[in-house]
Write a protein that holds these residues in place. Structure first.
Motif, PDB file in Angstrom:
ATOM      1  N   LYS A  17    -138.429  86.563  19.625  1.00  0.00           N
ATOM      2  CA  LYS A  17    -138.883  87.940  19.459  1.00  0.00           C
ATOM      3  C   LYS A  17    -139.076  88.624  20.812  1.00  0.00           C
ATOM      4  CE  LYS A  17    -139.088  88.262  14.956  1.00  0.00           C
ATOM      5  NZ  LYS A  17    -138.205  89.221  14.239  1.00  0.00           N
ATOM      6  N   VAL A  18    -139.590  87.862  21.789  1.00  0.00           N
ATOM      7  CA  VAL A  18    -139.737  88.411  23.141  1.00  0.00           C
ATOM      8  C   VAL A  18    -138.372  88.805  23.681  1.00  0.00           C
ATOM      9  CG1 VAL A  18    -140.345  87.837  25.517  1.00  0.00           C
ATOM     10  CG2 VAL A  18    -141.888  87.212  23.642  1.00  0.00           C
ATOM     11  N   ARG A  19    -137.403  87.906  23.552  1.00  0.00           N
ATOM     12  CA  ARG A  19    -136.040  88.208  24.026  1.00  0.00           C
ATOM     13  C   ARG A  19    -135.492  89.445  23.326  1.00  0.00           C
ATOM     14  NH1 ARG A  19    -131.398  86.821  21.527  1.00  0.00           N
ATOM     15  NH2 ARG A  19    -129.446  86.917  22.719  1.00  0.00           N
ATOM     16  N   VAL A  56    -127.185  86.136  26.976  1.00  0.00           N
ATOM     17  CA  VAL A  56    -126.420  84.905  26.753  1.00  0.00           C
ATOM     18  C   VAL A  56    -127.239  83.668  27.096  1.00  0.00           C
ATOM     19  CG1 VAL A  56    -124.360  83.610  27.423  1.00  0.00           C
ATOM     20  CG2 VAL A  56    -124.229  86.098  27.107  1.00  0.00           C
ATOM     21  N   HIS A  57    -127.763  83.615  28.314  1.00  0.00           N
ATOM     22  CA  HIS A  57    -128.477  82.415  28.749  1.00  0.00           C
ATOM     23  C   HIS A  57    -129.859  82.316  28.118  1.00  0.00           C
ATOM     24  CE1 HIS A  57    -125.262  82.623  31.697  1.00  0.00           C
ATOM     25  NE2 HIS A  57    -125.485  81.362  31.955  1.00  0.00           N
ATOM     26  N   GLY A  58    -130.469  83.479  27.833  1.00  0.00           N
ATOM     27  CA  GLY A  58    -131.742  83.429  27.128  1.00  0.00           C
ATOM     28  C   GLY A  58    -131.594  82.764  25.771  1.00  0.00           C
ATOM     29  N   LYS A  59    -130.529  83.075  25.070  1.00  0.00           N
ATOM     30  CA  LYS A  59    -130.285  82.436  23.775  1.00  0.00           C
ATOM     31  C   LYS A  59    -130.005  80.951  23.954  1.00  0.00           C
ATOM     32  CE  LYS A  59    -128.016  83.163  19.356  1.00  0.00           C
ATOM     33  NZ  LYS A  59    -127.994  81.735  19.012  1.00  0.00           N
ATOM     34  N   LEU A  92    -143.317  81.481  29.724  1.00  0.00           N
ATOM     35  CA  LEU A  92    -144.602  82.179  29.594  1.00  0.00           C
ATOM     36  C   LEU A  92    -144.866  82.541  28.136  1.00  0.00           C
ATOM     37  CD1 LEU A  92    -147.093  83.587  30.785  1.00  0.00           C
ATOM     38  CD2 LEU A  92    -145.647  85.599  31.204  1.00  0.00           C
ATOM     39  N   ALA A  93    -143.821  83.019  27.457  1.00  0.00           N
ATOM     40  CA  ALA A  93    -143.992  83.356  26.041  1.00  0.00           C
ATOM     41  C   ALA A  93    -144.376  82.121  25.236  1.00  0.00           C
ATOM     42  CB  ALA A  93    -142.694  83.961  25.493  1.00  0.00           C
ATOM     43  N   GLU A  94    -143.666  81.022  25.473  1.00  0.00           N
ATOM     44  CA  GLU A  94    -143.934  79.788  24.736  1.00  0.00           C
ATOM     45  C   GLU A  94    -145.351  79.287  24.983  1.00  0.00           C
ATOM     46  OE1 GLU A  94    -142.396  75.145  24.665  1.00  0.00           O
ATOM     47  OE2 GLU A  94    -141.074  76.701  25.456  1.00  0.00           O
TER      48      GLU A  94
END
Length: 306
Positions: A207-209, A224-227, A197-199
């Protein structure tokens, strides 16, 4: 107090877990299907055995860490046509088998009954924490079986894990792991959807993360998985095909109970697509790629040439 310990299954998780037991000073006997998997254990002073039965014969406590229910039944009970001598053929009455694989709760109970008929105690003790947790000895260990048997094995668990809970009787550890995999699957999918959604909105996902890590949406999976998703780094900490298998177990258990788990079923479909596209060896965080393709994003694999 040191014990004679056996370990069967020396893959991405089993090898570091066994090494931590050996480093604690326990005499260790091991067996693996692939001889090359035993090299690090041999260097650490473990004895490599010719069969699961030979491991069990040398062990007061014998651990197994293999892929699926059929593998556990084969190494413990000798089912199938492999011809290997199983644990039940070598274990002494009064010894303990601890299965740390992720299998169906009903299968764990069935196997425990069969071992009990030979005088062998059993715990089901699946884990969470991935390869790094296995290396660091910080796994979460969820244990099912008699409290007295748990107390006997707890010092060994403490060499492999940091958060160790006796959940209940036989099969309860596997039920807890199924619950874990439901939550992990949902959260991976939720993180993937949020970053997509951010993309799509033209906002920097990193930045959202960063912002979300400071709020109520924070989680280890976002961290971890977000990165991993943002970096396109899906080297396996926990392989997608194994997460697919675990959610199959979840849905089979739900079917036995007449229970609707629509969210788990949806995540399972995403993992089915990931494995079906040939990416089952990637980390399950690659579910992000499936959702991205579903939304018309780049369909090329992050680690392959187009």
């Amino acid at each position: 107090m040191t014990l004679s310990v056996g370990f069967i299954g020396l893959g991405i998780m089993g090898r570091p877990m066994a090494l931590n037991l050996r480093r604690a000073g326990h005499a260790l006997a091991v067996w693996a299907r692939r001889p090359e998997a035993t090299a690090a254990l041999t260097e650490a002073g473990a004895e490599v055995c010719a069969s699961p039965a030979a491991v069990a014969a040398r062990s007061e406590v014998c651990f197994t860490m293999v892929a699926d229910t059929e593998d556990v039944e084969q190494v413990l009970l000798g089912t199938g046509d492999s011809g290997m001598e199983p644990v039940i053929a070598g274990a002494q009455p009064g010894s303990v088998v601890v299965d740390m694989s992720t299998i169906a709760p009903s299968a764990a109970r069935r196997i425990a009954e069969r071992l009990a008929s030979a005088g062998i105690e059993m715990l089901d003790a699946p884990v969470s924490g991935g390869e790094q947790g296995a290396i660091d000895g910080t796994l979460s260990i969820m244990v099912g079986g008699p409290a007295s048997t748990f107390a006997r094995v707890q010092p060994l668990f403490e060499r492999m894990g940091r958060h160790i809970v006796h959940v209940g009787d036989q099969g309860a550890g596997q039920v807890c792991k199924a619950c874990n995999q439901v939550l992990v699957g949902h959260t991976i999918a939720g993180v993937a959807e949020a970053l997509l959604l951010a993309e799509a909105s033209g906002v920097d996902g990193a930045k959202v993360r960063e912002a979300l890590l400071g709020g109520f949406a924070n989680s280890r999976i976002l961290e971890v998985h977000g990165k991993r998703m943002l970096d396109g780094d899906f080297a396996p900490g926990f392989k997608a095909r194994l997460h697919q298998k675990d959610l199959r177990i979840v849905l089979e258990a739900a079917n036995e109970l007449g229970l609707a788990l629509p969210g788990a079923a949806q995540v399972q479909q995403g993992l089915n697509a990931l494995v079906g596209q040939g990416d089952g060896e990637l980390d399950s965080a690659a579910l992000y790629q499936v959702l991205k393709r579903l939304n018309g994003g780049d369909s090329t694999h992050p680690d392959r040439d187009p």
